[in-house]
Design an enzyme around this catalytic site. Structure first.
Site, PDB file in Angstrom:
ATOM      1  N   TYR A  96       0.612  14.156   1.509  1.00  0.00           N
ATOM      2  CA  TYR A  96       0.303  14.712   2.825  1.00  0.00           C
ATOM      3  C   TYR A  96       0.447  16.232   2.879  1.00  0.00           C
ATOM      4  O   TYR A  96       0.876  16.793   3.888  1.00  0.00           O
ATOM      5  CB  TYR A  96       1.157  14.028   3.909  1.00  0.00           C
ATOM      6  CG  TYR A  96       0.998  12.518   3.883  1.00  0.00           C
ATOM      7  CD1 TYR A  96      -0.223  11.935   4.192  1.00  0.00           C
ATOM      8  CD2 TYR A  96       2.045  11.682   3.502  1.00  0.00           C
ATOM      9  CE1 TYR A  96      -0.398  10.565   4.127  1.00  0.00           C
ATOM     10  CE2 TYR A  96       1.886  10.301   3.436  1.00  0.00           C
ATOM     11  CZ  TYR A  96       0.655   9.757   3.751  1.00  0.00           C
ATOM     12  OH  TYR A  96       0.485   8.397   3.685  1.00  0.00           O
ATOM     13  N   TYR A 140       5.533  17.713  12.467  1.00  0.00           N
ATOM     14  CA  TYR A 140       6.620  16.746  12.689  1.00  0.00           C
ATOM     15  C   TYR A 140       8.020  17.325  12.485  1.00  0.00           C
ATOM     16  O   TYR A 140       8.985  16.588  12.430  1.00  0.00           O
ATOM     17  CB  TYR A 140       6.528  15.564  11.705  1.00  0.00           C
ATOM     18  CG  TYR A 140       5.173  15.075  11.284  1.00  0.00           C
ATOM     19  CD1 TYR A 140       4.355  14.361  12.172  1.00  0.00           C
ATOM     20  CD2 TYR A 140       4.721  15.262   9.977  1.00  0.00           C
ATOM     21  CE1 TYR A 140       3.129  13.877  11.749  1.00  0.00           C
ATOM     22  CE2 TYR A 140       3.488  14.775   9.556  1.00  0.00           C
ATOM     23  CZ  TYR A 140       2.696  14.081  10.453  1.00  0.00           C
ATOM     24  OH  TYR A 140       1.485  13.598  10.036  1.00  0.00           O
ATOM     25  N   CYS A 174      -1.015  33.725  11.741  1.00  0.00           N
ATOM     26  CA  CYS A 174      -0.681  34.335  13.018  1.00  0.00           C
ATOM     27  C   CYS A 174      -0.409  33.211  14.000  1.00  0.00           C
ATOM     28  O   CYS A 174      -1.282  32.849  14.817  1.00  0.00           O
ATOM     29  CB  CYS A 174      -1.819  35.198  13.503  1.00  0.00           C
ATOM     30  SG  CYS A 174      -2.224  36.455  12.308  1.00  0.00           S
ATOM     31  N   GLU A 175       0.781  32.631  13.891  1.00  0.00           N
ATOM     32  CA  GLU A 175       1.072  31.399  14.612  1.00  0.00           C
ATOM     33  C   GLU A 175       2.583  31.218  14.526  1.00  0.00           C
ATOM     34  O   GLU A 175       3.117  31.056  13.435  1.00  0.00           O
ATOM     35  CB  GLU A 175       0.349  30.255  13.874  1.00  0.00           C
ATOM     36  CG  GLU A 175       0.433  28.901  14.477  1.00  0.00           C
ATOM     37  CD  GLU A 175      -0.541  28.727  15.638  1.00  0.00           C
ATOM     38  OE1 GLU A 175      -1.630  29.328  15.623  1.00  0.00           O
ATOM     39  OE2 GLU A 175      -0.183  27.996  16.549  1.00  0.00           O
ATOM     40  N   GLU A 228       0.803  -1.229   0.000  1.00  0.00           N
ATOM     41  CA  GLU A 228       0.000   0.000   0.000  1.00  0.00           C
ATOM     42  C   GLU A 228       0.829   1.269   0.000  1.00  0.00           C
ATOM     43  O   GLU A 228       0.796   2.028   0.977  1.00  0.00           O
ATOM     44  CB  GLU A 228      -0.840   0.051   1.277  1.00  0.00           C
ATOM     45  CG  GLU A 228      -1.939  -0.907   1.345  1.00  0.00           C
ATOM     46  CD  GLU A 228      -2.570  -0.943   2.730  1.00  0.00           C
ATOM     47  OE1 GLU A 228      -3.715  -1.368   2.792  1.00  0.00           O
ATOM     48  OE2 GLU A 228      -1.911  -0.543   3.713  1.00  0.00           O
ATOM     49  N   PRO A 229       1.577   1.524  -1.043  1.00  0.00           N
ATOM     50  CA  PRO A 229       2.370   2.754  -1.037  1.00  0.00           C
ATOM     51  C   PRO A 229       1.514   4.000  -1.222  1.00  0.00           C
ATOM     52  O   PRO A 229       0.607   4.020  -2.063  1.00  0.00           O
ATOM     53  CB  PRO A 229       3.287   2.567  -2.251  1.00  0.00           C
ATOM     54  CG  PRO A 229       2.492   1.690  -3.178  1.00  0.00           C
ATOM     55  CD  PRO A 229       1.721   0.758  -2.277  1.00  0.00           C
TER      56      PRO A 229
HETATM   57  C1  LIG Z   1      -0.610   5.714   5.765  1.00  0.00           C
HETATM   58  C2  LIG Z   1      -0.813   4.302   5.392  1.00  0.00           C
HETATM   59  C3  LIG Z   1      -0.267   3.802   4.210  1.00  0.00           C
HETATM   60  C4  LIG Z   1       0.621   4.609   3.327  1.00  0.00           C
HETATM   61  O1  LIG Z   1       1.809   4.970   3.958  1.00  0.00           O
HETATM   62  P1  LIG Z   1       2.942   5.738   3.119  1.00  0.00           P
HETATM   63  O2  LIG Z   1       3.982   6.050   4.120  1.00  0.00           O
HETATM   64  O3  LIG Z   1       2.291   6.957   2.567  1.00  0.00           O
HETATM   65  O4  LIG Z   1       3.387   4.813   2.046  1.00  0.00           O
HETATM   66  C5  LIG Z   1      -0.562   2.503   3.871  1.00  0.00           C
HETATM   67  N1  LIG Z   1      -1.349   1.725   4.648  1.00  0.00           N
HETATM   68  C6  LIG Z   1      -1.884   2.180   5.792  1.00  0.00           C
HETATM   69  C7  LIG Z   1      -2.750   1.288   6.587  1.00  0.00           C
HETATM   70  C8  LIG Z   1      -1.623   3.471   6.212  1.00  0.00           C
HETATM   71  O5  LIG Z   1      -2.146   3.900   7.359  1.00  0.00           O
END
Ligand SMILES: *Cc1c(COP(=O)(O)O)cnc(C)c1O
Length: 431
Positions: free
Chosen positions: A390, A334, A361-362, A290-291
């Site tokens: 993000y 972060y 303003c922060e 899941e990239p």
């Molecule tokens: C955020 C997330 C991703 C993607 O992470 P990356 O760092 O953007 O690759 C994949 N799977 C799950 C469950 C996530 O919470």
């Protein structure tokens, strides 16, 4: 240049995918998100090819759309053969509105409400990634009411911390995501899922973290999950058909980050996973990854114009820009490092040390500190690299600042993908 789609033209301006960023800023205004479609496609292809070669033709990468969700992204990733990970009904709605097939969606989320679950089932999402027992019960009931048998993956935690691998079985067992294997609770979760009439348990999901540059944590995870699948086969009759090992490969925000050979890392993970399956007498399941970040981060650049440039004598130089934490909250959240370029003077030496501050303003509204850019003048275009992930997806209207527009660059020319918010947009839901 940090990336090979960036260059400097004869005017000394930065170009992205062949487009002059000063022209983009003039035509579309600033702040402006710029996304290079060719880079997104190249990143998708790296994953699709490596996964097919190493895990077989059924394996697929899912684009984690929380990294950057807007209508225009879904047709791009779909045409490259990706599935998607969606984490909310809002992301499902956006993907459906873009024509993305529900069957290729994996519905994540640690707290899916009853309404969310109904929405996912009725939308026909391919998989639910079930986070916990409460969700399982509601899902089974809703599926019964709808006459649907829903395919699911069960979200488990393997007790891995990607950044301190030695600390296995510590911090990451204690997580709000999924159900831990180490405490024995996953056993009850798996048994409960197998007992649900309207649920088909195809396998497991696990995600270790983000900004990971090595394969170790994926390998450990693949080993833990296959060995656990073998145990649950023996004890509860589970048939492992699918395994989703999550996302998280890192990207280069600055020269200090290593470049990573994703295809080689995937091959390493595959070799270990195949060996683990052989060892446990399991057929290789359909593997998913899941990239998110590594699909879109390096395809994005944010453009700003400089406003005030001030020296606080004896301390530092501040360069203020016309955006900031509202379009990119990652430094505020972060302290994330970014590469910043004075895109109007990209050919000149970067010897002006400064802090880039936003317009809110922060005092925490900053994009970068202690960086060097070519000496700025008011009105110069400032480019912040690697903002495809993000940024837009985390943007807010704090200080009543409208969200920026986004343009997509394809083969050197730009088209508007997201209109800039207007002041009317800011008040449109207010009675
Ligand atoms: C955020 C997330 C991703 C993607 O992470 P990356 O760092 O953007 O690759 C994949 N799977 C799950 C469950 C996530 O919470």
């Amino acid at each position: 240049m940090l990336y090979d789609n960036l260059s400097i033209n004869e005017k000394g301006h930065l170009t992205i995918g062949g487009a002059d960023v000063a022209d983009l800023a003039a035509e579309y205004g600033t702040p402006l998100y710029v996304l290079d479609e060719d880079v997104v496609r190249r990143n998708c292809r790296t994953y699709v090819k490596a996964m097919h070669e190493n895990f077989g033709p059924d394996a697929a990468p899912l684009y984690a759309s929380k990294a950057l969700s807007f209508k225009g992204i879904y047709p791009i990733v779909e045409s490259e053969g990706m599935c998607v990970d969606v984490v909310s009904p809002g992301e499902i709605y956006t993907a459906l509105a873009a024509g993305f097939p529900a069957a290729k969606m994996f519905f994540h989320g640690t707290n899916k409400t009853d309404e969310d679950i109904e929405y996912g089932v009725k939308s026909g999402v391919g998989y639910f990634v079930v986070d916990n027992l409460n969700e399982l019960e509601v899902l089974d009931r809703v599926c019964g009411e709808c006459g649907v048998v829903q395919k699911v993956l069960l979200r488990l935690t393997c007790g891995l911390d990607p950044h301190t691998l030695e600390a296995i079985n510590t911090g990451r067992v204690d997580s709000q995501f999924g159900v831990p294997i180490d405490t024995g609770q996953a056993d009850d979760f798996v048994r409960a899922a197998l007992a649900c009439e309207n649920i088909q348990v195809d396998g497991f999901h696990s995600h270790v973290g983000s900004q990971i540059f090595e394969s170790d944590s994926f390998i450990r995870q693949a080993e833990i999950l296959t060995s656990y699948a073998a145990k649950m086969r023996d004890e509860a009759g589970l048939v492992l058909k699918a395994l989703n090992i999550g996302g998280g490969f890192g990207v280069r925000y600055t020269e200090a980050d290593p470049a990573i050979d994703i295809a080689a890392r995937i091959e390493e993970v595959a070799n270990h996973m195949k060996a683990a399956c052989r060892e446990h007498g399991l057929d290789l399941p359909t593997v998913y990854m899941e990239p998110g970040r590594s699909i879109v981060a390096d395809a994005g650049v944010t453009l700003y114009r400089t406003g005030g440039i001030k020296e606080v004598k004896g301390y530092r130089n501040y360069v203020t820009v016309d955006g900031g934490m509202t379009d990119n909250p990652r430094y505020a959240l972060y302290k994330s490092a970014y590469t910043v370029i004075n895109a109007s003077k990209a050919g000149e030496p970067a010897n002006f040390e400064c802090t880039i501050a936003g317009r809110c303003c922060e005092s925490g509204d900053r994009i970068a500190e202690g960086i060097r850019i070519a000496e700025p003048a008011r009105g110069d275009v400032i480019a912040v690299l690697s903002t495809g992930a993000y940024n837009y997806s985390m943007a807010s209207n704090y200080n009543r600042i409208p969200r920026p527009a986004m343009v997509i660059i394809k083969e050197g020319s730009a088209s508007l993908a997201v209109r800039r918010e207007s002041f009317e947009d800011l008040i449109k839901n207010e009675l």
